[in-house]
Motif scaffolding. Structure first.
Motif, PDB file in Angstrom:
ATOM      1  N   GLY A  14      17.851 -44.208  16.903  1.00  0.00           N
ATOM      2  CA  GLY A  14      16.924 -45.248  17.311  1.00  0.00           C
ATOM      3  C   GLY A  14      15.734 -45.273  16.371  1.00  0.00           C
ATOM      4  N   PRO A  15      14.726 -46.064  16.694  1.00  0.00           N
ATOM      5  CA  PRO A  15      13.544 -46.148  15.834  1.00  0.00           C
ATOM      6  C   PRO A  15      12.853 -44.794  15.699  1.00  0.00           C
ATOM      7  N   GLY A  16      12.371 -44.486  14.477  1.00  0.00           N
ATOM      8  CA  GLY A  16      11.552 -43.296  14.303  1.00  0.00           C
ATOM      9  C   GLY A  16      11.919 -42.440  13.120  1.00  0.00           C
ATOM     10  N   ASP A  17      13.163 -42.470  12.647  1.00  0.00           N
ATOM     11  CA  ASP A  17      13.524 -41.658  11.502  1.00  0.00           C
ATOM     12  C   ASP A  17      13.390 -42.493  10.229  1.00  0.00           C
ATOM     13  N   ASP A  18      13.727 -41.869   9.080  1.00  0.00           N
ATOM     14  CA  ASP A  18      13.560 -42.567   7.807  1.00  0.00           C
ATOM     15  C   ASP A  18      14.434 -43.809   7.722  1.00  0.00           C
ATOM     16  N   ALA A  19      15.640 -43.724   8.231  1.00  0.00           N
ATOM     17  CA  ALA A  19      16.571 -44.845   8.147  1.00  0.00           C
ATOM     18  C   ALA A  19      17.493 -44.810   9.351  1.00  0.00           C
ATOM     19  N   ALA A  20      18.112 -45.940   9.624  1.00  0.00           N
ATOM     20  CA  ALA A  20      19.091 -45.986  10.709  1.00  0.00           C
ATOM     21  C   ALA A  20      20.392 -45.352  10.240  1.00  0.00           C
ATOM     22  N   VAL A  21      21.079 -44.683  11.165  1.00  0.00           N
ATOM     23  CA  VAL A  21      22.370 -44.070  10.857  1.00  0.00           C
ATOM     24  C   VAL A  21      23.433 -44.820  11.649  1.00  0.00           C
ATOM     25  N   LEU A  22      24.432 -45.326  10.938  1.00  0.00           N
ATOM     26  CA  LEU A  22      25.504 -46.107  11.540  1.00  0.00           C
ATOM     27  C   LEU A  22      26.837 -45.391  11.327  1.00  0.00           C
ATOM     28  N   ARG A  23      27.723 -45.518  12.325  1.00  0.00           N
ATOM     29  CA  ARG A  23      29.077 -45.015  12.165  1.00  0.00           C
ATOM     30  C   ARG A  23      29.980 -46.186  11.791  1.00  0.00           C
ATOM     31  N   ILE A  24      30.689 -46.050  10.664  1.00  0.00           N
ATOM     32  CA  ILE A  24      31.648 -47.072  10.243  1.00  0.00           C
ATOM     33  C   ILE A  24      32.970 -46.354  10.011  1.00  0.00           C
ATOM     34  N   GLY A  25      33.820 -46.401  11.007  1.00  0.00           N
ATOM     35  CA  GLY A  25      35.055 -45.617  10.948  1.00  0.00           C
ATOM     36  C   GLY A  25      34.710 -44.142  10.942  1.00  0.00           C
ATOM     37  N   ASP A  26      35.213 -43.424   9.953  1.00  0.00           N
ATOM     38  CA  ASP A  26      34.905 -41.998   9.834  1.00  0.00           C
ATOM     39  C   ASP A  26      33.678 -41.750   8.967  1.00  0.00           C
ATOM     40  N   GLN A  27      33.078 -42.817   8.455  1.00  0.00           N
ATOM     41  CA  GLN A  27      31.929 -42.683   7.555  1.00  0.00           C
ATOM     42  C   GLN A  27      30.615 -42.737   8.325  1.00  0.00           C
ATOM     43  N   ARG A  28      29.597 -42.106   7.746  1.00  0.00           N
ATOM     44  CA  ARG A  28      28.218 -42.250   8.227  1.00  0.00           C
ATOM     45  C   ARG A  28      27.438 -43.011   7.157  1.00  0.00           C
ATOM     46  N   GLN A  29      26.903 -44.131   7.566  1.00  0.00           N
ATOM     47  CA  GLN A  29      26.114 -44.942   6.638  1.00  0.00           C
ATOM     48  C   GLN A  29      24.668 -44.976   7.104  1.00  0.00           C
ATOM     49  N   VAL A  30      23.742 -44.820   6.152  1.00  0.00           N
ATOM     50  CA  VAL A  30      22.325 -44.982   6.471  1.00  0.00           C
ATOM     51  C   VAL A  30      21.840 -46.272   5.840  1.00  0.00           C
ATOM     52  N   ILE A  31      20.890 -46.928   6.501  1.00  0.00           N
ATOM     53  CA  ILE A  31      20.366 -48.201   6.024  1.00  0.00           C
ATOM     54  C   ILE A  31      18.858 -48.218   6.239  1.00  0.00           C
ATOM     55  N   THR A  32      18.142 -48.691   5.243  1.00  0.00           N
ATOM     56  CA  THR A  32      16.681 -48.732   5.320  1.00  0.00           C
ATOM     57  C   THR A  32      16.185 -49.971   4.598  1.00  0.00           C
ATOM     58  N   THR A  33      14.973 -50.371   4.887  1.00  0.00           N
ATOM     59  CA  THR A  33      14.361 -51.496   4.182  1.00  0.00           C
ATOM     60  C   THR A  33      12.894 -51.203   3.945  1.00  0.00           C
ATOM     61  N   ASP A  34      12.396 -51.687   2.834  1.00  0.00           N
ATOM     62  CA  ASP A  34      10.980 -51.499   2.518  1.00  0.00           C
ATOM     63  C   ASP A  34      10.551 -52.569   1.531  1.00  0.00           C
ATOM     64  N   HIS A  35       9.314 -52.960   1.618  1.00  0.00           N
ATOM     65  CA  HIS A  35       8.764 -53.874   0.629  1.00  0.00           C
ATOM     66  C   HIS A  35       7.315 -53.489   0.364  1.00  0.00           C
ATOM     67  N   LEU A  36       6.826 -53.865  -0.818  1.00  0.00           N
ATOM     68  CA  LEU A  36       5.479 -53.473  -1.226  1.00  0.00           C
ATOM     69  C   LEU A  36       4.711 -54.673  -1.765  1.00  0.00           C
ATOM     70  N   ARG A  37       3.479 -54.781  -1.315  1.00  0.00           N
ATOM     71  CA  ARG A  37       2.537 -55.720  -1.922  1.00  0.00           C
ATOM     72  C   ARG A  37       2.127 -55.141  -3.275  1.00  0.00           C
ATOM     73  N   ALA A  38       2.150 -55.954  -4.315  1.00  0.00           N
ATOM     74  CA  ALA A  38       1.954 -55.456  -5.673  1.00  0.00           C
ATOM     75  C   ALA A  38       0.582 -54.810  -5.834  1.00  0.00           C
ATOM     76  N   PHE A  39       0.562 -53.654  -6.512  1.00  0.00           N
ATOM     77  CA  PHE A  39      -0.694 -52.992  -6.860  1.00  0.00           C
ATOM     78  C   PHE A  39      -0.856 -52.873  -8.371  1.00  0.00           C
ATOM     79  N   VAL A  40       0.163 -53.264  -9.136  1.00  0.00           N
ATOM     80  CA  VAL A  40       0.036 -53.441 -10.577  1.00  0.00           C
ATOM     81  C   VAL A  40       0.545 -54.834 -10.903  1.00  0.00           C
ATOM     82  N   ASP A  41      -0.003 -55.433 -11.951  1.00  0.00           N
ATOM     83  CA  ASP A  41       0.346 -56.810 -12.280  1.00  0.00           C
ATOM     84  C   ASP A  41       1.593 -56.910 -13.145  1.00  0.00           C
TER      85      ASP A  41
END
Length: 725
Positions: free
Chosen positions: A431-458
């Protein structure tokens, strides 16, 4: 300051010479709306040639010698690309760089100076240094002086070239070595019969000054070879030296000969408007240029006098108005340092020397540097006369930071997350709170995350690299192998050809980072907005049965961090024009470095996270709360970015600092360094809890891989808390 008007023209300044430095200052006071101004230079600072002999002699510190180009660019609203130009494609209007893809321009100016590197002299490249570029020579000189003081080198110097530059530097080096308690042996080697390029009377005065400094002048001979022992003269005679300096002339940079630029003896031909001959989109100035209508010797006075003309003509070229003419003066006053705080003044064949002239020269030089350091405070945009309650309070606070410093406070985010009703799905493992979500896809474990940044260099390329490294941090922290990425880009309003250029820079940088990490860019979304914002959604696959989370830490575990902290403070100060350019550049280079190899070394960690917006203390508190442990930090062991502690002591903090401090209090002394524990980090290091008997070995491996890692504390039984020792 970001203009609301669209961008339609790219003006690129290639090189950080004196003319371009002055243009940046003038541009900051009167920018041309619609122009994106860019400077390309190998380093964040540029030495001022007028003070170089005084620096070599020990009269000025490195900081007093250096022009802070990053700070000037921030004032001018310009982006800086820290790289070296190596070629031009004038048909496509592209500037080729050494370490990154080409940069496009609509209008460009070249001010790259000259070199004293004597590539044709056998052994020079291996055993000598040219007096120019100044930054390379001054660095080598400081190293040599330190080795002499440590008894690792003899105080013997050979200078190839007996013109004013060679003579001036020889006396400066002799003076400095004598001031260090050494007995210098400095020899000047000149092919002519006397000091080159000065009237006879001036030459006699300079010769007496060299004798007073103990400098030997060997005339009528040429260097045949440079070896590790010194300079070989005709007939096999050896001038012994542990440092050999080339000052035998002003040489153009070799790559210019490989271009189709019009050249005279390797220097770029320019007309009276400072435009390159037959190319209205390209200008050149300073020592790299040859004024066809008014040939002049290579001297800084012409570069300084050309700056107002270049500034006006760049604006004119971008706005379609008439250009101005530059007519350099025929003669100029030469002020030559004589080692100690004594100078010689020469003009029209007349020469005088004495301490008063050195004070005069010092006043001129320090005034020039002060003009580039004490930048004027520009007026802020006018506020409406009437505003809603609370608007003025927000506007009076610190400017909104970029990167993770612009995030919402942890408490605000947690309050929102607490209102969510968890979705019960067997394939959503967290659930919410860790670095990324962990999903089960068949026998695999997939992690998914998103991030965006407002520019601090031009610089979109650098911003994309840092953002990609930042977004991958969550994947690496969970021990996953990066898999795929989606891109989200908001570009400021600009002309279509500039949109294409900017998108090319962003995608090139992002693709380089993700490909290196083993992931592919598979799609994304773009739009226009008020400012550059870059984001990535990233997936990764877990090789084992479960990812590394924040819940597995154990009592007794050692805490390792792989990267310094303090980036939020340095960036906040940089926004205010108060950060040191060298510190900012070094920090950005480290932030742009991927950490996939560090994650592999830490694959056996019991718990791990990446240090980002909530600061080292906030992310450590997340581990403590999730694992039911307390932490003790050794503050002296925590690595910090250069300049961050001093800036924190001056009161510089990111906008997220206080919310972070409130959310994760730390028990212990409230020093400037302790405050950096709450500093929001962008592309911060990995924070890992590892078995105590493995910690030191892991740190050694991480450092060998190029990471500034350290053991910073340990975990214990007890309620979630952080204590300093």
């Amino acid at each position: 300051m970001q203009s609301d008007l669209p961008l339609t023209r790219d003006i690129v300044l290639v090189g950080g010479g004196h003319t371009h430095a002055l243009v940046l200052r003038k541009w900051g006071m009167a920018p041309l709306p619609g122009v994106r101004l860019t400077m390309i230079n190998p380093g964040a600072t540029a030495p001022y040639s007028g003070m170089l002999p005084g620096h070599i002699a020990g009269h000025y510190t490195r900081e007093e010698l250096e022009i802070d180009l990053l700070r000037l660019a921030r004032f001018a609203g310009a982006r800086v690309i820290l790289d070296r130009a190596v070629g031009f494609d004038r048909d496509q209007r592209l500037i080729h760089l050494k370490n990154r893809p080409p940069v496009a321009y609509d209008i460009a100016s070249i001010d790259i100076g000259i070199t004293a590197e004597m590539d044709a002299l056998p052994g020079f490249a291996e055993h000598a240094v040219g007096a120019k570029p100044l930054d390379i020579y001054s660095d080598r000189w400081r190293d040599f002086r330190a080795r002499v003081a440590a008894g690792q080198a003899a105080p013997q110097v050979a200078v190839i070239g007996g013109g004013v530059a060679g003579v001036e530097l020889s006396m400066a080096m002799a003076h400095a070595l004598r001031s260090d308690g050494a007995t210098p042996g400095v020899t000047v080697i000149e092919s002519g019969e006397g000091i080159n390029g000065v009237p006879h009377a001036t030459g006699r005065k300079l010769a007496r000054a060299m004798t007073d400094q103990g400098v030997r002048f060997v005339a009528g001979t040429r260097a045949q070879e440079v070896t590790a022992q010194g300079v070989v003269l005709p007939g096999g005679e050896m001038v012994r030296a542990d440092l050999v300096v080339g000052a035998a002339g002003a040489y153009p940079h070799g790559w210019l000969a490989d271009t189709d630029l019009p050249l005279t003896d390797g220097f770029i031909n320019i007309d009276e408007t400072l435009q390159v001959q037959s190319d209205p989109a390209l200008f050149a100035c300073g020592d790299c240029a040859h004024m066809v209508a008014h040939p002049r010797p290579k001297a800084g006075v012409f570069a300084v006098r050309a700056a107002p003309i270049l500034f006006d003509n760049l604006r004119a070229a971008a706005s379609g108005t008439p250009l101005r003419i530059f007519k350099p003066q025929r003669d100029y006053l030469k002020l030559i340092s004589l080692g100690g705080k004594v100078a010689l003044a020469e003009k029209l064949g007349f020469a005088l020397s004495g301490p008063l002239l050195w004070r005069w020269k010092n006043r001129i030089d320090t005034k020039f540097m002060h003009s580039l350091d004490a930048l004027p405070q520009m007026d802020s945009p006018t506020r409406p006369a009437t505003m809603a309650q609370g608007v003025a309070d927000i506007l009076d606070a610190k400017p909104l930071c970029g990167g993770c410093g612009a995030k919402l406070g942890g408490d605000v985010l947690q309050q929102s997350l607490d209102t969510l009703k968890p979705l019960q799905r067997p394939d959503v493992l967290t659930g919410p709170g860790d670095d990324a979500a962990v999903l089960r896809i068949g026998d695999q474990r997939q992690v998914i995350t998103t991030d965006h940044l407002r520019a601090f260099v031009d610089d979109p390329y650098m911003m994309a690299r840092i953002t990609a490294v930042h977004a991958l941090g969550d994947i690496w922290a969970m021990g996953a192998q990066p898999q795929a990425a989606l891109v989200q880009i908001i570009l400021p309003r600009m002309a279509p050809h500039m949109q294409a250029r900017t998108m090319d820079e962003v995608m090139s940088a992002a693709n380089d980072v993700f490909t290196h990490a083993g992931a592919g860019i598979v799609g994304g979304h773009s739009t226009m907005g008020s400012e550059l914002t870059i984001g990535f959604t990233v997936t990764g696959l877990v090789a084992g049965s479960a990812p590394i989370t924040v819940t597995g830490a154990r009592a007794g575990d050692a805490l390792i961090v792989t990267r310094p902290i303090g980036s939020g403070t340095v960036l906040a100060a940089d926004m205010m024009g108060q950060a040191n350019g060298r510190h900012v550049a070094a920090m950005l280079a480290q932030m742009a470095k991927p950490q996939g190899d560090a994650a592999q070394l830490l694959a056996g960690a019991h718990a791990m996270t990446d240090v980002t917006g909530f600061g080292l203390a906030g992310h450590l508190m997340t581990i403590c709360r999730a694992s039911g442990l307390s932490a003790t930090l050794t503050l002296d062991a925590v690595p910090i970015y250069d300049g961050a502690e001093a800036l924190a002591a001056q009161g510089h903090h990111s906008t997220l600092f206080q919310p972070n401090r409130d959310a994760a209090p730390v028990l212990g002394a409230d020093t400037a360094k302790a405050q950096l524990l709450h500093d929001p980090q962008t592309a911060g290091g990995l924070l890992a809890a590892v078995a105590p008997d493995q910690a030191e070995g892991l740190v050694m491996e991480l450092r060998a891989a190029g990471h500034d890692a350290a053991v910073i504390g340990h975990l214990s039984d007890g309620p979630a808390s952080i204590t300093l020792r």
